[in-house]
Design an enzyme around this catalytic site. Structure first.
Site, short mmCIF file in Angstrom:
data_model
loop_
_atom_site.label_atom_id
_atom_site.label_comp_id
_atom_site.label_asym_id
_atom_site.label_seq_id
_atom_site.Cartn_x
_atom_site.Cartn_y
_atom_site.Cartn_z
N TYR A 68 42.39 39.70 37.49
CA TYR A 68 43.16 41.03 37.77
C TYR A 68 43.93 40.38 38.65
CZ TYR A 68 43.25 44.87 41.20
OH TYR A 68 43.35 45.79 42.19
N SER A 73 48.01 44.66 44.89
CA SER A 73 46.71 45.44 45.48
C SER A 73 47.12 44.10 46.17
CB SER A 73 45.99 44.65 44.40
OG SER A 73 44.53 44.13 45.04
#
Length: 227
Positions: free
Chosen positions: A120, A107
């Site tokens: 995350y 990501s």
């Protein structure tokens, strides 16, 4: 092509849309036994394994102060353990095949961090680091390992956090739009193909220049504050 998902209904529909060359296997990506079954199914169906794309992931947004260890454990299980198990499971078959490609989906949060998503972001940094280490270790066997770092992409997972429709303006990206899965797929296809035969240990950011745009905005803000 073998597709896997925990959601059997969605997985079977996607496979049917792709045609007879696609096979679906229901999988819990945190399970070693399920990974073994996926590899066995791939070999029995197609004879060998050429590439692995580790695409499973979840997003949980929580401020650090109010987050829980349970959140961290869940994110690490799906976002990190699955990548580790996937690579472990596929390595023997790629060696037999004389090499191959592994693409791990990280990501933009694995490049720059993300507020209200410490757990995350940590999980996505882990994917980035594992990919680089695996590339160093597996290169001698002709196995390439790269990570892909999408920015804001319109998917069911990100729908709530994006706060914008796929076709709405998105000023955080220089291209002024949210990305789509179709923006990511060709890059992944390139990385698993022979056309990228000398690319390994790399990270490919696909974010519509979000990171650059935000950096420019920050620079402008600081310049204005200094006046």
């Amino acid at each position: 092509m073998v597709l896997t998902d925990f959601n059997a209904e969605l997985g079977e529909k996607t496979t049917a849309d792709l045609g007879e060359r696609a096979v679906f296997v229901r999988q819990d990506v945190t399970s070693e036994e399920d990974w073994k079954r996926v590899i066995e199914t791939t070999v029995s169906t197609f004879g060998h394994v050429d590439a692995l794309v580790n695409n499973a992931g979840i997003l949980i947004m929580e401020p650090l102060e109010s987050s829980t260890v349970g959140t961290l454990d869940k994110l690490l299980a799906v976002n990190v353990r699955s990548v580790y198990l996937g690579m472990m499971a596929v390595i023997p078959e790629l060696k037999k095949n004389g090499g191959g490609s592994i693409v791990n989906i990280s990501s933009l949060a694995g490049m720059n961090g993300q507020a209200n998503a410490v757990a995350y972001s940590g999980s996505k940094w882990a994917v980035r680091g594992m990919s680089k280490s695996a590339a160093l270790e597996l290169g001698q066997f002709g196995i390439r390992v790269n990570s892909v770092h999408p920015g804001a992409i319109a998917t069911p997972m990100t729908e709530a956090s994006l706060g914008a429709a796929a076709d709405a303006p998105f000023p955080l990206a220089a291209l002024n739009r949210v990305g789509r899965p179709e923006d990511i797929a060709p890059a992944v296809a390139f990385l698993i193909s022979d056309e990228s035969s000398y690319i390994s240990g790399a990270e490919l950011v696909i974010d519509g220049a979000s990171a650059v745009s935000q950096s420019a905005q920050f620079t402008e803000m600081m310049s204005n504050a200094a006046r």
